[in-house]
Design an enzyme around this catalytic site. Sequence first.
Site, PDB file in Angstrom:
ATOM      1  N   PRO A  97       1.004  -1.579   0.176  1.00  0.00           N
ATOM      2  CA  PRO A  97       0.015  -0.119   0.174  1.00  0.00           C
ATOM      3  C   PRO A  97       0.602   0.949   0.080  1.00  0.00           C
ATOM      4  O   PRO A  97       1.933   1.504   0.771  1.00  0.00           O
ATOM      5  CB  PRO A  97      -0.736  -0.312   1.475  1.00  0.00           C
ATOM      6  CG  PRO A  97      -0.132  -1.241   2.331  1.00  0.00           C
ATOM      7  CD  PRO A  97       0.732  -2.378   1.471  1.00  0.00           C
ATOM      8  N   ASN A  98       0.486   2.184  -0.625  1.00  0.00           N
ATOM      9  CA  ASN A  98       0.792   3.830  -0.528  1.00  0.00           C
ATOM     10  C   ASN A  98       1.981   3.346  -1.957  1.00  0.00           C
ATOM     11  O   ASN A  98       2.575   4.819  -2.067  1.00  0.00           O
ATOM     12  CB  ASN A  98       1.350   4.271   0.654  1.00  0.00           C
ATOM     13  CG  ASN A  98      -0.206   4.064   1.689  1.00  0.00           C
ATOM     14  OD1 ASN A  98      -1.322   4.828   0.509  1.00  0.00           O
ATOM     15  ND2 ASN A  98      -0.345   3.426   2.523  1.00  0.00           N
TER      16      ASN A  98
ATOM     17  N   ARG B 118       5.382  11.472  -2.718  1.00  0.00           N
ATOM     18  CA  ARG B 118       4.844  10.532  -0.625  1.00  0.00           C
ATOM     19  C   ARG B 118       6.150  11.023  -0.353  1.00  0.00           C
ATOM     20  O   ARG B 118       7.478  10.497  -0.549  1.00  0.00           O
ATOM     21  CB  ARG B 118       4.567   9.557  -1.175  1.00  0.00           C
ATOM     22  CG  ARG B 118       4.397   8.408   0.571  1.00  0.00           C
ATOM     23  CD  ARG B 118       4.053   6.829   0.293  1.00  0.00           C
ATOM     24  NE  ARG B 118       4.107   6.911   1.587  1.00  0.00           N
ATOM     25  CZ  ARG B 118       4.072   5.458   2.422  1.00  0.00           C
ATOM     26  NH1 ARG B 118       4.887   4.200   1.181  1.00  0.00           N
ATOM     27  NH2 ARG B 118       3.560   4.706   3.566  1.00  0.00           N
TER      28      ARG B 118
ATOM     29  N   TYR C 228      11.518   8.948   1.551  1.00  0.00           N
ATOM     30  CA  TYR C 228      11.383   7.666   0.557  1.00  0.00           C
ATOM     31  C   TYR C 228      12.000   8.091  -1.052  1.00  0.00           C
ATOM     32  O   TYR C 228      11.770   7.085  -1.376  1.00  0.00           O
ATOM     33  CB  TYR C 228       9.592   7.474   0.167  1.00  0.00           C
ATOM     34  CG  TYR C 228       9.064   6.817   1.930  1.00  0.00           C
ATOM     35  CD1 TYR C 228       9.911   5.596   2.074  1.00  0.00           C
ATOM     36  CD2 TYR C 228       8.156   7.049   1.744  1.00  0.00           C
ATOM     37  CE1 TYR C 228       8.676   5.347   3.163  1.00  0.00           C
ATOM     38  CE2 TYR C 228       7.264   7.098   3.121  1.00  0.00           C
ATOM     39  CZ  TYR C 228       7.241   6.002   3.566  1.00  0.00           C
ATOM     40  OH  TYR C 228       7.430   5.371   4.547  1.00  0.00           O
TER      41      TYR C 228
ATOM     42  N   ASN D 205       8.301  -5.175  -0.769  1.00  0.00           N
ATOM     43  CA  ASN D 205       8.070  -3.464   0.044  1.00  0.00           C
ATOM     44  C   ASN D 205       6.899  -4.065   0.388  1.00  0.00           C
ATOM     45  O   ASN D 205       5.723  -4.365  -0.640  1.00  0.00           O
ATOM     46  CB  ASN D 205       8.747  -2.842  -0.787  1.00  0.00           C
ATOM     47  CG  ASN D 205       7.969  -1.902   0.769  1.00  0.00           C
ATOM     48  OD1 ASN D 205       7.387  -1.775   1.211  1.00  0.00           O
ATOM     49  ND2 ASN D 205       8.935  -0.605  -0.226  1.00  0.00           N
TER      50      ASN D 205
ATOM     51  N   ALA E   4       3.092  -0.809   5.290  1.00  0.00           N
ATOM     52  CA  ALA E   4       2.287  -0.476   6.359  1.00  0.00           C
ATOM     53  C   ALA E   4       2.388  -2.430   6.777  1.00  0.00           C
ATOM     54  O   ALA E   4       2.088  -2.467   7.847  1.00  0.00           O
ATOM     55  CB  ALA E   4       0.959   0.048   6.187  1.00  0.00           C
TER      56      ALA E   4
ATOM     57  N   HIS F 226       3.919  -4.173   9.335  1.00  0.00           N
ATOM     58  CA  HIS F 226       3.746  -4.220  10.480  1.00  0.00           C
ATOM     59  C   HIS F 226       2.876  -4.188  11.158  1.00  0.00           C
ATOM     60  O   HIS F 226       2.274  -4.328  12.725  1.00  0.00           O
ATOM     61  CB  HIS F 226       4.341  -2.686  11.173  1.00  0.00           C
ATOM     62  CG  HIS F 226       5.460  -1.821   9.950  1.00  0.00           C
ATOM     63  ND1 HIS F 226       6.499  -2.237  10.276  1.00  0.00           N
ATOM     64  CD2 HIS F 226       5.163  -0.969   9.036  1.00  0.00           C
ATOM     65  CE1 HIS F 226       7.650  -1.856   9.708  1.00  0.00           C
ATOM     66  NE2 HIS F 226       6.953  -1.233   8.853  1.00  0.00           N
TER      67      HIS F 226
ATOM     68  N   ASP G 163       2.159 -15.016   7.014  1.00  0.00           N
ATOM     69  CA  ASP G 163       2.287 -17.172   6.333  1.00  0.00           C
ATOM     70  C   ASP G 163       1.973 -17.514   5.279  1.00  0.00           C
ATOM     71  O   ASP G 163       2.641 -18.532   5.362  1.00  0.00           O
ATOM     72  CB  ASP G 163       0.570 -16.940   7.246  1.00  0.00           C
ATOM     73  CG  ASP G 163       0.359 -17.102   8.351  1.00  0.00           C
ATOM     74  OD1 ASP G 163       1.037 -17.257   9.393  1.00  0.00           O
ATOM     75  OD2 ASP G 163      -0.960 -17.441   9.098  1.00  0.00           O
TER      76      ASP G 163
ATOM     77  N   GLU H 299      12.704  -8.740   1.754  1.00  0.00           N
ATOM     78  CA  GLU H 299      12.003  -8.280   2.606  1.00  0.00           C
ATOM     79  C   GLU H 299      12.725  -6.497   2.449  1.00  0.00           C
ATOM     80  O   GLU H 299      14.354  -6.823   2.832  1.00  0.00           O
ATOM     81  CB  GLU H 299      11.641  -8.103   3.828  1.00  0.00           C
ATOM     82  CG  GLU H 299      11.572  -6.978   4.812  1.00  0.00           C
ATOM     83  CD  GLU H 299      11.428  -7.150   6.154  1.00  0.00           C
ATOM     84  OE1 GLU H 299      12.351  -7.999   6.657  1.00  0.00           O
ATOM     85  OE2 GLU H 299      10.256  -6.344   6.787  1.00  0.00           O
TER      86      GLU H 299
ATOM     87  N   HIS I  65      12.966  -2.735   2.062  1.00  0.00           N
ATOM     88  CA  HIS I  65      11.905  -1.085   2.351  1.00  0.00           C
ATOM     89  C   HIS I  65      12.547  -0.090   2.272  1.00  0.00           C
ATOM     90  O   HIS I  65      14.199  -0.261   1.883  1.00  0.00           O
ATOM     91  CB  HIS I  65      11.842  -0.740   4.245  1.00  0.00           C
ATOM     92  CG  HIS I  65      11.179  -2.135   4.532  1.00  0.00           C
ATOM     93  ND1 HIS I  65       9.630  -1.504   4.665  1.00  0.00           N
ATOM     94  CD2 HIS I  65      11.078  -3.046   5.008  1.00  0.00           C
ATOM     95  CE1 HIS I  65       9.224  -2.976   5.330  1.00  0.00           C
ATOM     96  NE2 HIS I  65      10.334  -3.485   5.655  1.00  0.00           N
TER      97      HIS I  65
ATOM     98  N   SER J 192      13.325   3.311   3.328  1.00  0.00           N
ATOM     99  CA  SER J 192      13.838   3.560   4.099  1.00  0.00           C
ATOM    100  C   SER J 192      14.059   2.383   5.579  1.00  0.00           C
ATOM    101  O   SER J 192      13.806   1.647   4.958  1.00  0.00           O
ATOM    102  CB  SER J 192      12.660   4.363   5.473  1.00  0.00           C
ATOM    103  OG  SER J 192      11.894   3.613   6.133  1.00  0.00           O
TER     104      SER J 192
ATOM    105  N   ARG K 285      12.194   4.373  13.323  1.00  0.00           N
ATOM    106  CA  ARG K 285      11.270   5.670  12.787  1.00  0.00           C
ATOM    107  C   ARG K 285      10.364   4.890  13.733  1.00  0.00           C
ATOM    108  O   ARG K 285      10.745   4.729  14.667  1.00  0.00           O
ATOM    109  CB  ARG K 285      10.637   5.068  11.578  1.00  0.00           C
ATOM    110  CG  ARG K 285      11.688   5.939   9.739  1.00  0.00           C
ATOM    111  CD  ARG K 285      11.198   5.532   8.873  1.00  0.00           C
ATOM    112  NE  ARG K 285      10.078   6.583   8.628  1.00  0.00           N
ATOM    113  CZ  ARG K 285       8.508   6.265   7.711  1.00  0.00           C
ATOM    114  NH1 ARG K 285       9.158   5.173   6.716  1.00  0.00           N
ATOM    115  NH2 ARG K 285       8.082   7.076   7.847  1.00  0.00           N
TER     116      ARG K 285
ATOM    117  N   ARG L 145       6.488   1.426  13.687  1.00  0.00           N
ATOM    118  CA  ARG L 145       7.617   0.453  12.636  1.00  0.00           C
ATOM    119  C   ARG L 145       8.962  -0.552  12.899  1.00  0.00           C
ATOM    120  O   ARG L 145       8.651  -1.559  12.165  1.00  0.00           O
ATOM    121  CB  ARG L 145       7.813   1.085  11.738  1.00  0.00           C
ATOM    122  CG  ARG L 145       7.560   2.326  11.105  1.00  0.00           C
ATOM    123  CD  ARG L 145       7.677   3.425   9.956  1.00  0.00           C
ATOM    124  NE  ARG L 145       6.580   4.218   9.910  1.00  0.00           N
ATOM    125  CZ  ARG L 145       5.697   4.652   9.316  1.00  0.00           C
ATOM    126  NH1 ARG L 145       5.173   3.200   8.566  1.00  0.00           N
ATOM    127  NH2 ARG L 145       5.138   5.474   8.827  1.00  0.00           N
TER     128      ARG L 145
HETATM  129  C1  DQA Z   1       8.034   1.216   3.425  1.00  0.00           C
HETATM  130  C2  DQA Z   1       8.028   1.524   5.441  1.00  0.00           C
HETATM  131  C3  DQA Z   1       6.979   1.392   5.875  1.00  0.00           C
HETATM  132  O1  DQA Z   1       7.017   1.313   7.457  1.00  0.00           O
HETATM  133  C4  DQA Z   1       6.148   2.116   5.151  1.00  0.00           C
HETATM  134  O2  DQA Z   1       4.805   1.620   6.412  1.00  0.00           O
HETATM  135  C5  DQA Z   1       6.185   2.241   3.653  1.00  0.00           C
HETATM  136  C6  DQA Z   1       7.343   2.249   3.445  1.00  0.00           C
HETATM  137  C7  DQA Z   1       9.865   2.145   3.012  1.00  0.00           C
HETATM  138  O3  DQA Z   1       9.833   1.368   1.933  1.00  0.00           O
HETATM  139  O4  DQA Z   1      10.096   2.410   3.525  1.00  0.00           O
HETATM  140  O5  DQA Z   1       4.838   2.542   3.192  1.00  0.00           O
HETATM  141  O6  DQA Z   1       7.868  -0.020   3.932  1.00  0.00           O
END
Ligand code: DQA
Length: 144
Positions: free
Chosen positions: A11-12, A19, A24, A76, A79, A82, A89, A100, A102, A104, A109, A113
Site C-alpha cells: 500500500p501507498n 509521497r 522515501y 516491500n 505498512a 507491521h 503466513d 524483505e 524497505h 527507509s 522511525r 514500525r
Molecule cells: C516502507 C516502510 C513502512 O514502514 C511504510 O509503511 C511504507 C514504506 C519503506 O519502504 O520504507 O509504506 O515499507
Amino acid sequence: MTDTIFVLNGPNLNLLGTREPEIYGADTLDDIAGQLEDRAQVLGLEIDMRQSNHEGHLVDWLHEAQARGAKAVILNAGAFTHTSIAVHDAIKGIRTPVIEVHLSNPHTREEFRHTSFVGRAAKGTIAGFGALSYTLALEAAARF
Ligand code: DQA
C-alpha cells in the site's frame, strides 16, 4: 525454477515520487522498475513488478510466485509489514525465498514500525538505502 523475480509492492507505494520524498526519495515506482529491469538484463533475470493497496493481492501473488516457479520474491509490503499475519503466513507457506525490502529504515522511525511480520518469515532484509534497496535485493536474489 524460472529466471523470474517477482517484485511485490504494498500500500501507498504507488505514490512514490510525491509521497514524503524526504523519507522515501524522489524516484517513482516506475523509476525503480526501470532500474531493476536494467540490472536484471545484465544478470540474465526477468522482473515481474506489481503493486497493490490490498493485502489479499499480496497473499495471492506470493502463492503465484511459487506456482510459477519464480526464483525469488522481493517484497516491500509497506505498512502491511507491521500488521499482516496473513502476509507472514503466506511467506512461510511457500518455498520461494522472499527478500524483505524497505526504502527507509523502519528501525530508526516510529515505534510501530519496529515490528516486522514480514521480516520474521523472510530469508533476509534490506532497508534504508532508498531505491537502491531494491537493486541490492536483486543482487542477492541473483545468487540464489
Ligand atoms: C516502507 C516502510 C513502512 O514502514 C511504510 O509503511 C511504507 C514504506 C519503506 O519502504 O520504507 O509504506 O515499507
